[in-house]
Design a protein around this motif. Sequence first.
Motif, PDB file in Angstrom:
ATOM      1  N   PHE A 280       0.838  -1.142  -0.143  1.00  0.00           N
ATOM      2  CA  PHE A 280      -0.067  -0.136  -0.158  1.00  0.00           C
ATOM      3  C   PHE A 280       0.911   1.371  -0.056  1.00  0.00           C
ATOM      4  O   PHE A 280       0.566   2.246  -0.615  1.00  0.00           O
ATOM      5  CB  PHE A 280      -0.975   0.079   1.188  1.00  0.00           C
ATOM      6  N   VAL A 281       1.945   1.096   0.819  1.00  0.00           N
ATOM      7  CA  VAL A 281       2.755   2.336   1.000  1.00  0.00           C
ATOM      8  C   VAL A 281       3.586   2.771  -0.563  1.00  0.00           C
ATOM      9  O   VAL A 281       3.543   3.765  -0.922  1.00  0.00           O
ATOM     10  CB  VAL A 281       4.055   2.305   2.005  1.00  0.00           C
ATOM     11  N   LEU A 282       3.750   1.563  -1.182  1.00  0.00           N
ATOM     12  CA  LEU A 282       4.450   1.708  -2.653  1.00  0.00           C
ATOM     13  C   LEU A 282       3.450   2.175  -3.430  1.00  0.00           C
ATOM     14  O   LEU A 282       3.676   3.226  -4.497  1.00  0.00           O
ATOM     15  CB  LEU A 282       4.708   0.229  -3.157  1.00  0.00           C
ATOM     16  N   PHE A 283       2.062   1.841  -3.317  1.00  0.00           N
ATOM     17  CA  PHE A 283       1.116   2.394  -4.166  1.00  0.00           C
ATOM     18  C   PHE A 283       0.875   3.954  -3.864  1.00  0.00           C
ATOM     19  O   PHE A 283       0.665   4.611  -4.897  1.00  0.00           O
ATOM     20  CB  PHE A 283      -0.143   1.591  -3.971  1.00  0.00           C
ATOM     21  N   HIS A 284       1.031   3.999  -2.661  1.00  0.00           N
ATOM     22  CA  HIS A 284       1.158   5.636  -2.236  1.00  0.00           C
ATOM     23  C   HIS A 284       2.053   6.344  -3.052  1.00  0.00           C
ATOM     24  O   HIS A 284       1.913   7.280  -3.676  1.00  0.00           O
ATOM     25  CB  HIS A 284       1.036   6.182  -0.939  1.00  0.00           C
ATOM     26  N   SER A 285       3.297   5.792  -2.663  1.00  0.00           N
ATOM     27  CA  SER A 285       4.596   6.621  -3.570  1.00  0.00           C
ATOM     28  C   SER A 285       4.244   6.778  -4.918  1.00  0.00           C
ATOM     29  O   SER A 285       4.401   7.946  -5.460  1.00  0.00           O
ATOM     30  CB  SER A 285       5.768   5.840  -3.210  1.00  0.00           C
ATOM     31  N   ILE A 286       4.072   5.763  -5.634  1.00  0.00           N
ATOM     32  CA  ILE A 286       3.755   5.706  -7.192  1.00  0.00           C
ATOM     33  C   ILE A 286       2.830   6.674  -7.464  1.00  0.00           C
ATOM     34  O   ILE A 286       2.834   7.436  -8.425  1.00  0.00           O
ATOM     35  CB  ILE A 286       3.711   4.371  -7.737  1.00  0.00           C
ATOM     36  N   SER A 287       1.525   6.516  -6.959  1.00  0.00           N
ATOM     37  CA  SER A 287       0.512   7.444  -7.348  1.00  0.00           C
ATOM     38  C   SER A 287       0.569   8.883  -6.964  1.00  0.00           C
ATOM     39  O   SER A 287       0.184   9.734  -7.683  1.00  0.00           O
ATOM     40  CB  SER A 287      -0.905   6.936  -6.587  1.00  0.00           C
ATOM     41  N   TRP A 288       1.604   9.106  -5.847  1.00  0.00           N
ATOM     42  CA  TRP A 288       1.791  10.452  -5.521  1.00  0.00           C
ATOM     43  C   TRP A 288       2.660  11.140  -6.307  1.00  0.00           C
ATOM     44  O   TRP A 288       2.430  12.444  -6.717  1.00  0.00           O
ATOM     45  CB  TRP A 288       2.539  10.416  -4.257  1.00  0.00           C
ATOM     46  N   PHE A 289       3.700  10.415  -6.812  1.00  0.00           N
ATOM     47  CA  PHE A 289       4.678  11.129  -7.899  1.00  0.00           C
ATOM     48  C   PHE A 289       3.850  11.193  -9.028  1.00  0.00           C
ATOM     49  O   PHE A 289       4.286  12.314  -9.845  1.00  0.00           O
ATOM     50  CB  PHE A 289       5.761   9.914  -8.096  1.00  0.00           C
ATOM     51  N   HIS A 290       3.007  10.433  -9.481  1.00  0.00           N
ATOM     52  CA  HIS A 290       2.276  10.914 -10.725  1.00  0.00           C
ATOM     53  C   HIS A 290       1.233  11.808 -10.716  1.00  0.00           C
ATOM     54  O   HIS A 290       0.892  12.567 -11.721  1.00  0.00           O
ATOM     55  CB  HIS A 290       1.596   9.526 -11.338  1.00  0.00           C
ATOM     56  N   LEU A 291       0.853  12.255  -9.507  1.00  0.00           N
ATOM     57  CA  LEU A 291       0.028  13.178  -9.393  1.00  0.00           C
ATOM     58  C   LEU A 291       0.584  14.592  -8.996  1.00  0.00           C
ATOM     59  O   LEU A 291       0.086  15.565  -9.486  1.00  0.00           O
ATOM     60  CB  LEU A 291      -0.798  12.932  -7.900  1.00  0.00           C
ATOM     61  N   ALA A 292       1.739  14.575  -8.954  1.00  0.00           N
ATOM     62  CA  ALA A 292       2.679  15.907  -8.564  1.00  0.00           C
ATOM     63  C   ALA A 292       2.476  16.729  -9.576  1.00  0.00           C
ATOM     64  O   ALA A 292       2.351  17.928  -9.353  1.00  0.00           O
ATOM     65  CB  ALA A 292       3.991  15.386  -8.132  1.00  0.00           C
ATOM     66  N   PRO A 293       2.995  16.407 -10.990  1.00  0.00           N
ATOM     67  CA  PRO A 293       2.738  17.381 -11.947  1.00  0.00           C
ATOM     68  C   PRO A 293       1.382  18.134 -12.041  1.00  0.00           C
ATOM     69  O   PRO A 293       1.076  19.125 -12.501  1.00  0.00           O
ATOM     70  CB  PRO A 293       3.123  16.660 -13.170  1.00  0.00           C
ATOM     71  N   LYS A 294       0.506  17.010 -11.646  1.00  0.00           N
ATOM     72  CA  LYS A 294      -1.040  17.726 -12.156  1.00  0.00           C
ATOM     73  C   LYS A 294      -1.311  18.624 -10.821  1.00  0.00           C
ATOM     74  O   LYS A 294      -2.097  19.736 -11.090  1.00  0.00           O
ATOM     75  CB  LYS A 294      -2.155  16.405 -12.008  1.00  0.00           C
ATOM     76  N   ALA A 295      -0.914  18.532  -9.562  1.00  0.00           N
ATOM     77  CA  ALA A 295      -1.009  19.244  -8.207  1.00  0.00           C
ATOM     78  C   ALA A 295      -0.511  20.595  -8.417  1.00  0.00           C
ATOM     79  O   ALA A 295      -1.127  21.459  -8.103  1.00  0.00           O
ATOM     80  CB  ALA A 295      -0.922  18.486  -7.163  1.00  0.00           C
ATOM     81  N   MET A 296       0.812  20.465  -9.025  1.00  0.00           N
ATOM     82  CA  MET A 296       1.676  21.708  -8.983  1.00  0.00           C
ATOM     83  C   MET A 296       2.074  21.801 -10.422  1.00  0.00           C
ATOM     84  O   MET A 296       3.240  21.017 -10.778  1.00  0.00           O
ATOM     85  CB  MET A 296       2.679  21.633  -8.015  1.00  0.00           C
TER      86      MET A 296
ATOM     87  N   MET B 288       4.593  23.499 -12.880  1.00  0.00           N
ATOM     88  CA  MET B 288       5.715  24.488 -12.717  1.00  0.00           C
ATOM     89  C   MET B 288       6.162  25.084 -14.242  1.00  0.00           C
ATOM     90  O   MET B 288       6.091  24.225 -15.142  1.00  0.00           O
ATOM     91  CB  MET B 288       7.038  23.399 -12.291  1.00  0.00           C
ATOM     92  N   ARG B 289       6.766  26.103 -14.110  1.00  0.00           N
ATOM     93  CA  ARG B 289       6.993  26.930 -15.381  1.00  0.00           C
ATOM     94  C   ARG B 289       8.677  27.267 -15.427  1.00  0.00           C
ATOM     95  O   ARG B 289       8.902  27.636 -14.348  1.00  0.00           O
ATOM     96  CB  ARG B 289       6.349  28.103 -15.429  1.00  0.00           C
ATOM     97  N   LEU B 290       9.184  27.077 -16.516  1.00  0.00           N
ATOM     98  CA  LEU B 290      10.526  27.647 -16.412  1.00  0.00           C
ATOM     99  C   LEU B 290      10.693  28.298 -17.512  1.00  0.00           C
ATOM    100  O   LEU B 290      10.250  27.840 -18.649  1.00  0.00           O
ATOM    101  CB  LEU B 290      11.237  26.366 -16.485  1.00  0.00           C
ATOM    102  N   ARG B 291      11.045  29.760 -17.463  1.00  0.00           N
ATOM    103  CA  ARG B 291      11.160  30.672 -18.673  1.00  0.00           C
ATOM    104  C   ARG B 291       9.644  30.828 -19.417  1.00  0.00           C
ATOM    105  O   ARG B 291       9.999  30.785 -20.627  1.00  0.00           O
ATOM    106  CB  ARG B 291      12.380  30.368 -19.490  1.00  0.00           C
ATOM    107  N   GLY B 292       8.865  30.792 -18.647  1.00  0.00           N
ATOM    108  CA  GLY B 292       7.482  30.833 -19.259  1.00  0.00           C
ATOM    109  C   GLY B 292       6.945  29.737 -19.939  1.00  0.00           C
ATOM    110  O   GLY B 292       5.648  29.684 -20.140  1.00  0.00           O
ATOM    111  N   LYS B 293       7.599  28.534 -19.987  1.00  0.00           N
ATOM    112  CA  LYS B 293       7.117  27.373 -20.549  1.00  0.00           C
ATOM    113  C   LYS B 293       6.859  26.470 -19.395  1.00  0.00           C
ATOM    114  O   LYS B 293       7.463  26.249 -18.448  1.00  0.00           O
ATOM    115  CB  LYS B 293       8.014  26.494 -21.481  1.00  0.00           C
ATOM    116  N   ARG B 294       5.796  25.457 -19.516  1.00  0.00           N
ATOM    117  CA  ARG B 294       5.510  24.532 -18.612  1.00  0.00           C
ATOM    118  C   ARG B 294       6.271  23.234 -18.773  1.00  0.00           C
ATOM    119  O   ARG B 294       6.713  22.909 -19.693  1.00  0.00           O
ATOM    120  CB  ARG B 294       4.067  23.978 -18.907  1.00  0.00           C
ATOM    121  N   VAL B 295       6.903  22.934 -17.426  1.00  0.00           N
ATOM    122  CA  VAL B 295       7.745  21.837 -17.323  1.00  0.00           C
ATOM    123  C   VAL B 295       6.807  20.725 -17.912  1.00  0.00           C
ATOM    124  O   VAL B 295       6.034  20.541 -17.099  1.00  0.00           O
ATOM    125  CB  VAL B 295       8.495  21.896 -16.059  1.00  0.00           C
TER     126      VAL B 295
END
Lengths: 138, 116
Positions: free
Chosen positions: A86-102, A104-111
């Motif tokens: 379950f903790v592994l599932f948490h890690s993997i789903s958390w990492f894949h949600l990260a770009p959707k939750a936040m 990030m932009r670098l020089r005006g372009k979306r990372v």
Amino acid sequence: MSAEAHYTRYHPQWYRRRVSVWWWLQSWRYTKFVLRELTSVFVAFFAVITLWQLRALVDGPQAYTQFVRGLKSSPLVAVHGVAFLFVLFHSISWFHLAPKAMVMRLRGKRVPDWVIVGLNYFAWLIASGTIAWLLLRG
Amino acid sequence: MTGGKTPFLWTLFSAGGTLAALLFPVHLFLSGLAFPLGWLEAPSHDSLLNLVQHPLTRLYLFFLISLPLFHWAHRFRYTLYDGLKLKHLTTLIAVLCYGCALIGTVVTAYTLWNVP
């Protein structure tokens, strides 16, 4: 004579389908969502175990030996096995949600999403390696 | 729960989720499986205590235990609302969840403060 005039209030009755408590078993997408939500229970379980271990450690060698012996009991090993998944599932789903939750932009372009996900996995690797090294160097 | 507290609680949820995601698998694998099953040699009481005596380790352990507890509190609260359809018990559930996380945090701080 009846004392007061009696009015029936207007009750709008809208149509609502009754949803079963087991609604999340109807589709794999829902099941995955609920399993992901349930990872928090195992996260809390391990936080409590860690706190317990810390207390045993502080209480002295005897208390600690007893705690370590308790960890070897098969029910607890089984629970840890399930918790690990379950903790592994948490890690993997958390990492894949990260770009959707936040976003990030670098020089005006979306990372791109894969860069953020990749960085998360990289941080995971470094952190896990460091902790394992600290605990295993003897 | 009023709207004003939600962003703060969400920050705790998010920080705790990140810490748990990055650090829990390795800790759980080692202390819950690899050491008890004898796959790897567990550190002795003395060496572990030595490690915990370092102020940085104590700071680390404080966040390692408390933030994931708040992550659980926030997520589990909504699991109960949606999963078991307990929306009518909002206040009771919120108080119980965050209360448990708070108790865990206090016990952790107290324990770390009193490391010999």
